[in-house]
Scaffold this motif. Structure first.
Motif, PDB file in Angstrom:
ATOM      1  N   SER A 140       0.779  -1.256   0.020  1.00  0.00           N
ATOM      2  CA  SER A 140       0.224  -0.207  -0.157  1.00  0.00           C
ATOM      3  C   SER A 140       0.705   1.202   0.043  1.00  0.00           C
ATOM      4  CB  SER A 140      -0.607  -0.090   1.183  1.00  0.00           C
ATOM      5  OG  SER A 140      -0.111   0.251   2.519  1.00  0.00           O
ATOM      6  N   ILE A 141       2.264   1.078   0.289  1.00  0.00           N
ATOM      7  CA  ILE A 141       2.959   2.379   0.602  1.00  0.00           C
ATOM      8  C   ILE A 141       3.557   2.733  -0.817  1.00  0.00           C
ATOM      9  CG2 ILE A 141       3.456   2.042   2.974  1.00  0.00           C
ATOM     10  CD1 ILE A 141       6.261   1.063   2.169  1.00  0.00           C
ATOM     11  N   ARG A 142       4.134   4.141  -0.943  1.00  0.00           N
ATOM     12  CA  ARG A 142       4.778   4.450  -2.096  1.00  0.00           C
ATOM     13  C   ARG A 142       6.110   4.132  -1.977  1.00  0.00           C
ATOM     14  NH1 ARG A 142       3.366  10.866  -2.167  1.00  0.00           N
ATOM     15  NH2 ARG A 142       4.775  10.515  -0.060  1.00  0.00           N
ATOM     16  N   GLY A 187       6.947  -5.446  18.859  1.00  0.00           N
ATOM     17  CA  GLY A 187       5.897  -6.184  18.917  1.00  0.00           C
ATOM     18  C   GLY A 187       4.908  -6.155  17.766  1.00  0.00           C
ATOM     19  N   GLU A 188       3.604  -5.688  17.996  1.00  0.00           N
ATOM     20  CA  GLU A 188       2.665  -5.823  16.994  1.00  0.00           C
ATOM     21  C   GLU A 188       2.361  -4.394  16.635  1.00  0.00           C
ATOM     22  OE1 GLU A 188       1.879  -5.686  19.923  1.00  0.00           O
ATOM     23  OE2 GLU A 188       0.036  -4.992  20.363  1.00  0.00           O
ATOM     24  N   GLU A 189       3.349  -3.618  16.923  1.00  0.00           N
ATOM     25  CA  GLU A 189       3.169  -2.241  16.449  1.00  0.00           C
ATOM     26  C   GLU A 189       3.991  -1.742  15.279  1.00  0.00           C
ATOM     27  OE1 GLU A 189       3.670   0.442  19.697  1.00  0.00           O
ATOM     28  OE2 GLU A 189       3.198   2.211  18.642  1.00  0.00           O
ATOM     29  N   LEU A 190       3.308  -1.315  14.273  1.00  0.00           N
ATOM     30  CA  LEU A 190       4.082  -0.682  12.788  1.00  0.00           C
ATOM     31  C   LEU A 190       4.023   0.684  12.931  1.00  0.00           C
ATOM     32  CD1 LEU A 190       2.824  -3.501  10.339  1.00  0.00           C
ATOM     33  CD2 LEU A 190       4.632  -3.750  12.025  1.00  0.00           C
ATOM     34  N   VAL A 191       4.888   1.234  12.072  1.00  0.00           N
ATOM     35  CA  VAL A 191       5.205   2.812  11.950  1.00  0.00           C
ATOM     36  C   VAL A 191       5.295   2.984  10.374  1.00  0.00           C
ATOM     37  CG1 VAL A 191       5.613   3.660  14.148  1.00  0.00           C
ATOM     38  CG2 VAL A 191       7.422   3.004  12.612  1.00  0.00           C
ATOM     39  N   ILE A 192       4.797   4.003   9.750  1.00  0.00           N
ATOM     40  CA  ILE A 192       4.962   4.375   8.332  1.00  0.00           C
ATOM     41  C   ILE A 192       5.281   5.813   8.357  1.00  0.00           C
ATOM     42  CG2 ILE A 192       4.061   4.424   6.121  1.00  0.00           C
ATOM     43  CD1 ILE A 192       1.757   2.277   7.211  1.00  0.00           C
ATOM     44  N   LEU A 193       6.491   5.986   7.746  1.00  0.00           N
ATOM     45  CA  LEU A 193       7.001   7.369   7.484  1.00  0.00           C
ATOM     46  C   LEU A 193       6.522   7.865   6.029  1.00  0.00           C
ATOM     47  CD1 LEU A 193       8.191   9.331   9.339  1.00  0.00           C
ATOM     48  CD2 LEU A 193      10.398   8.435   8.699  1.00  0.00           C
ATOM     49  N   ALA A 238      -4.113  10.228   6.357  1.00  0.00           N
ATOM     50  CA  ALA A 238      -5.166   9.715   6.637  1.00  0.00           C
ATOM     51  C   ALA A 238      -6.000   8.688   5.669  1.00  0.00           C
ATOM     52  CB  ALA A 238      -5.966  10.936   7.611  1.00  0.00           C
ATOM     53  N   ARG A 239      -5.941   9.404   4.647  1.00  0.00           N
ATOM     54  CA  ARG A 239      -6.760   8.718   3.617  1.00  0.00           C
ATOM     55  C   ARG A 239      -6.077   7.384   3.538  1.00  0.00           C
ATOM     56  NH1 ARG A 239      -7.889  13.040   1.150  1.00  0.00           N
ATOM     57  NH2 ARG A 239      -6.378  13.359  -0.063  1.00  0.00           N
ATOM     58  N   ARG A 240      -4.785   7.163   3.331  1.00  0.00           N
ATOM     59  CA  ARG A 240      -4.029   6.011   3.017  1.00  0.00           C
ATOM     60  C   ARG A 240      -4.089   5.145   4.052  1.00  0.00           C
ATOM     61  NH1 ARG A 240       1.278   8.386   1.080  1.00  0.00           N
ATOM     62  NH2 ARG A 240       2.038   6.132   0.893  1.00  0.00           N
ATOM     63  N   ALA A 241      -4.132   5.615   5.283  1.00  0.00           N
ATOM     64  CA  ALA A 241      -4.301   4.875   6.649  1.00  0.00           C
ATOM     65  C   ALA A 241      -5.645   4.100   6.577  1.00  0.00           C
ATOM     66  CB  ALA A 241      -3.861   5.555   7.707  1.00  0.00           C
ATOM     67  N   ALA A 291      -7.102   3.366   3.842  1.00  0.00           N
ATOM     68  CA  ALA A 291      -7.289   2.486   2.859  1.00  0.00           C
ATOM     69  C   ALA A 291      -6.573   1.007   3.202  1.00  0.00           C
ATOM     70  CB  ALA A 291      -6.695   2.910   1.529  1.00  0.00           C
ATOM     71  N   LEU A 292      -5.427   1.351   4.198  1.00  0.00           N
ATOM     72  CA  LEU A 292      -4.709   0.088   4.608  1.00  0.00           C
ATOM     73  C   LEU A 292      -5.466  -0.628   5.660  1.00  0.00           C
ATOM     74  CD1 LEU A 292      -2.145  -1.612   4.761  1.00  0.00           C
ATOM     75  CD2 LEU A 292      -1.144   0.422   6.201  1.00  0.00           C
ATOM     76  N   ARG A 293      -6.043   0.505   6.396  1.00  0.00           N
ATOM     77  CA  ARG A 293      -6.942  -0.338   7.456  1.00  0.00           C
ATOM     78  C   ARG A 293      -8.202  -1.335   6.771  1.00  0.00           C
ATOM     79  NH1 ARG A 293     -11.664  -0.437   9.163  1.00  0.00           N
ATOM     80  NH2 ARG A 293     -12.420   0.743   7.535  1.00  0.00           N
ATOM     81  N   ALA A 294      -8.659  -0.667   5.993  1.00  0.00           N
ATOM     82  CA  ALA A 294      -9.934  -1.536   5.266  1.00  0.00           C
ATOM     83  C   ALA A 294      -9.059  -2.665   4.570  1.00  0.00           C
ATOM     84  CB  ALA A 294     -10.353  -0.560   4.227  1.00  0.00           C
ATOM     85  N   ASP A 295      -7.983  -2.658   4.078  1.00  0.00           N
ATOM     86  CA  ASP A 295      -7.311  -3.672   3.339  1.00  0.00           C
ATOM     87  C   ASP A 295      -7.080  -4.951   4.433  1.00  0.00           C
ATOM     88  OD1 ASP A 295      -7.436  -2.777   0.723  1.00  0.00           O
ATOM     89  OD2 ASP A 295      -5.210  -2.150   0.976  1.00  0.00           O
ATOM     90  N   ILE A 296      -6.721  -4.354   5.595  1.00  0.00           N
ATOM     91  CA  ILE A 296      -6.406  -5.486   6.680  1.00  0.00           C
ATOM     92  C   ILE A 296      -7.700  -5.974   7.280  1.00  0.00           C
ATOM     93  CG2 ILE A 296      -5.377  -5.587   8.948  1.00  0.00           C
ATOM     94  CD1 ILE A 296      -3.265  -3.324   8.466  1.00  0.00           C
ATOM     95  N   ALA A 297      -8.592  -5.060   7.326  1.00  0.00           N
ATOM     96  CA  ALA A 297      -9.918  -5.622   7.861  1.00  0.00           C
ATOM     97  C   ALA A 297     -10.422  -6.440   6.802  1.00  0.00           C
ATOM     98  CB  ALA A 297     -10.859  -4.480   8.222  1.00  0.00           C
ATOM     99  N   GLY A 298     -10.267  -6.339   5.510  1.00  0.00           N
ATOM    100  CA  GLY A 298     -10.902  -7.190   4.584  1.00  0.00           C
ATOM    101  C   GLY A 298     -10.308  -8.205   4.070  1.00  0.00           C
ATOM    102  N   ALA A 299      -9.034  -8.385   4.710  1.00  0.00           N
ATOM    103  CA  ALA A 299      -8.237  -9.339   4.140  1.00  0.00           C
ATOM    104  C   ALA A 299      -8.704 -10.803   4.649  1.00  0.00           C
ATOM    105  CB  ALA A 299      -6.993  -9.462   4.651  1.00  0.00           C
ATOM    106  N   PRO A 300      -8.681 -11.945   3.643  1.00  0.00           N
ATOM    107  CA  PRO A 300      -8.988 -13.243   3.983  1.00  0.00           C
ATOM    108  C   PRO A 300      -8.350 -13.626   5.204  1.00  0.00           C
ATOM    109  CG  PRO A 300      -7.571 -13.098   2.148  1.00  0.00           C
ATOM    110  CD  PRO A 300      -7.776 -11.805   2.301  1.00  0.00           C
ATOM    111  N   PRO A 301      -8.796 -14.947   5.654  1.00  0.00           N
ATOM    112  CA  PRO A 301      -8.182 -15.617   6.987  1.00  0.00           C
ATOM    113  C   PRO A 301      -6.677 -15.689   6.566  1.00  0.00           C
ATOM    114  CG  PRO A 301     -10.147 -16.621   6.330  1.00  0.00           C
ATOM    115  CD  PRO A 301      -9.961 -15.541   5.266  1.00  0.00           C
TER     116      PRO A 301
END
Ligand SMILES: Nc1nc2c(ncn2[C@@H]2O[C@H](COP(=O)(O)OP(=O)(O)OP(=O)(O)O)[C@@H](O)[C@H]2O)c(=O)[nH]1
Length: 563
Positions: A466-468, A478-484, A494-497, A499-509
């Motif tokens: 998802s990133i450029r 741990g389970e904490e990631l950062v994107i610069l 915020a818009r790209r975050a 979109a990523l949130r939606a991708d993670i939430a909508g990802a298959p099992p």
């Protein structure tokens, strides 16, 4: 040195023989001259004696004529004899050589004088007393006896002279033969000495020629060694430059131009292609550069495409003589490029690339040299490339998180400081997104740590997608990631975050279904310099926004509040 002495000796011998020959010839000539002189003197003396006798005979004949006729005309020979004979007799006596000769001549001279006196007497009587008185005197035979004695002596002398002449002629002949023999011997000796001289000189010349040839050969060897040394120095310099440049490259995949330049200089007539092993795929080689008049080659090839890669040994083939490698055959290699050479780049049993050369020299020796050089340089290049790859790997390991493949926290801290400085300098925005997986403890507890790890890897993959290009994603802990996100304001971030949130939430099992059915994450977004003037305050703002998202129900994006 020996030859020089021989020549000097031979020259001395020639001079001696010639001097000796000249001396002998001179001596012989001198003795012959003496003989000839002696002979001439003898003949002259005989002639004088004969002349005396002839003059007396003529005078006697004239006397007889006068006695018989009384005519004075007949006395002319007598008068002539009277005038000339005394001097002739004197001369003959003077010229007499030995004492015996002198005595005999004295006797002849005496008889001649007696005869002349007898003639004078008879002529005087004829004049004064007439024919009868004269006849008496003549009849006494006194004049005849004198003349007979004189004739006998002259004849004896003539016989002696003839005998002496014979002896002298024999001696002259012997002297001439001796002279001829000596001359012949001297000539033969001279010929022999000259021959020896010529042999010595020829040998000397041959030795000099051989020495000159040896010197020429040595000079040629030296020149060859100097040329070889110069060429090897030049090659060493080029190789050293190439290896230094390869080591200075940030990545082994950036070495194409350097290798092309190096091989182009080392093998000026040959073209080539350089492949390096893909860092991500151990079975694929990528074409990094091509130089000279090389034929087209595939941009990528596998180990199966090249005999040299399969056997880890260089492979040589020419024209249409041998089976060509697939990477050459399939890309229009027409076999016109002369000898071709595939040299695998192997270091510590690890394949790192391939150099393919074309158009090598047609002449066997020159080609052998090129081949040796290419193989030697390839070994060095393989080592340098291996080192470069090792450095890359170490560098990657030092900045990458081994589980997710994202950058690690240390790299994030360095990058955040660098990007903040750049944003300040360029007056451009810089956004920071903090992402924390929701209820991750439950995943671990419910499905095990391996499933938790798989979930983290899957989320990291979604982040990477998802990133450029210029964004930097890191695992903070741990389970904490950062994107610069450089040059990105908060709304965009915020818009790209989102979109990523939606991708993670909508990802298959994830974890092939052996994990949770769905997974979500909470996001906090802050912008520099809007929400913090430095790294700590910016991170704190984004982190607090993420915690607010957690508090507000998770699976959401929350913007940092204005300070
Ligand atoms: N499998 C796995 N687990 C990790 C790793 N790093 C951290 N964890 C676990 O992640 C869990 C984090 O749990 P918490 O901090 O309680 O947070 P949470 O369960 O995600 O809850 P919220 O953050 O409040 O949604 C801990 O159980 C850690 O052991 C990792 O590399 N792999």
């Amino acid at each position: 040195m020996r030859s020089k002495k021989n020549i000097e000796f031979a020259a001395l011998a020639v001079v001696l023989v010639m001097a000796l020959g000249a001396a002998v010839s001179y001596w012989m000539d001198r003795s012959t001259t003496v003989l000839v002189h002696e002979l001439r003197m003898e003949l002259e003396q005989q002639q004088r004696v004969d002349n005396i006798l002839d003059a007396l005979r003529d005078a006697e004949t004239g006397q007889r004529g006068f006695i018989i006729t009384g005519n004075e005309v007949f006395l002319e020979p007598w008068q002539h004899a009277r005038q000339t004979l005394p001097a002739a007799i004197r001369e003959a006596k003077d010229k007499a050589g030995s004492d015996v000769e002198q005595a005999k001549l004295w006797r002849i001279a005496r008889l001649a004088e007696l005869k002349l006196a007898e003639l004078d007497e008879t002529i005087a009587i004829r004049r004064g007393e007439g024919f009868a008185q004269t006849e008496k005197l003549v009849s006494s035979m006194r004049g005849k006896a004198t003349m007979d004695e004189l004739r006998r002596l002259v004849a004896a002398r003539q016989a002696r002279t003839d005998a002496r002449r014979k002896v002298l002629r024999t001696e002259m002949l012997a002297a001439s033969r001796r002279s001829f023999t000596v001359s012949l011997a001297a000539t033969l000796i001279n010929i022999c000495v000259f021959g020896a001289l010529l042999v010595v000189m020829a040998r000397m010349l041959r030795e000099r020629r051989e020495t000159a040839l040896q010197l020429e050969h040595k000079a040629a060897q030296l020149a060859g060694a100097v040329e070889l040394g110069t060429r090897q120095n030049r090659e060493l310099r080029i190789v050293a430059e190439m290896l230094r440049a390869v080591e200075a490259m940030p990545s082994s995949l950036d070495t194409g131009a350097v290798v092309a330049r190096g091989f182009g200089k080392l093998l000026p007539g040959a073209g080539g292609t350089f492949f390096a092993l893909d860092s991500g795929d151990a079975g694929t080689l990528r074409q990094l550069s091509r130089w000279g008049d090389a034929s087209a080659q595939p941009s990528e090839m596998t180990l199966d495409d090249c005999w040299a890669l399969q056997h880890r040994a260089h492979y040589k083939t020419s024209g249409c003589d041998g089976p060509s490698c697939a990477h050459y055959r399939s890309h229009g290699g027409d076999g016109k490029g002369g000898m071709r050479l595939c040299v695998p780049l192997v270091t510590h049993d690890e394949l790192v690339g391939l150099v393919h050369l074309e158009g090598l020299a047609r002449e066997a020796d020159a080609r052998e040299q090129q081949e040796q050089l290419a193989v030697t340089v390839a070994e060095q290049l393989a080592l340098a490339l291996g080192n470069a790859r090792l450095r890359e790997s170490l560098r990657r390991q030092s900045v990458l998180d081994p589980l997710t493949g994202l950058f690690n926290r240390r790299y994030f801290d360095e990058t955040l400081r660098r990007e903040l400085a750049r944003s300040r300098r360029m007056a451009s925005p810089l956004s920071l997104v903090v992402l924390d997986v929701d209820h991750f403890k439950c995943v671990n507890d419910g499905f095990g740590h391996a499933a938790g790890d798989a979930v983290l890897r899957a989320i990291a993959q979604l982040v990477r997608q998802s990133i450029r290009y210029c964004d930097v994603a890191c695992r903070y802990g741990g389970e904490e990631l950062v994107i610069l996100m450089p040059d990105c304001a908060q709304p965009d971030a915020a818009r790209r975050a989102e979109a990523l949130r939606a991708d993670i939430a909508g990802a298959p099992p994830m974890n092939d279904g052996a994990g949770p059915d769905a997974i979500t994450a909470s996001f906090g977004v802050a912008e520099f310099p809007l929400h913090g003037p430095d790294a700590d305050s910016l991170f704190r703002a984004a982190d607090q926004a993420m915690y607010r998202a957690k508090r507000e129900g998770r699976n959401r994006v929350v913007l940092a509040a204005q300070p």
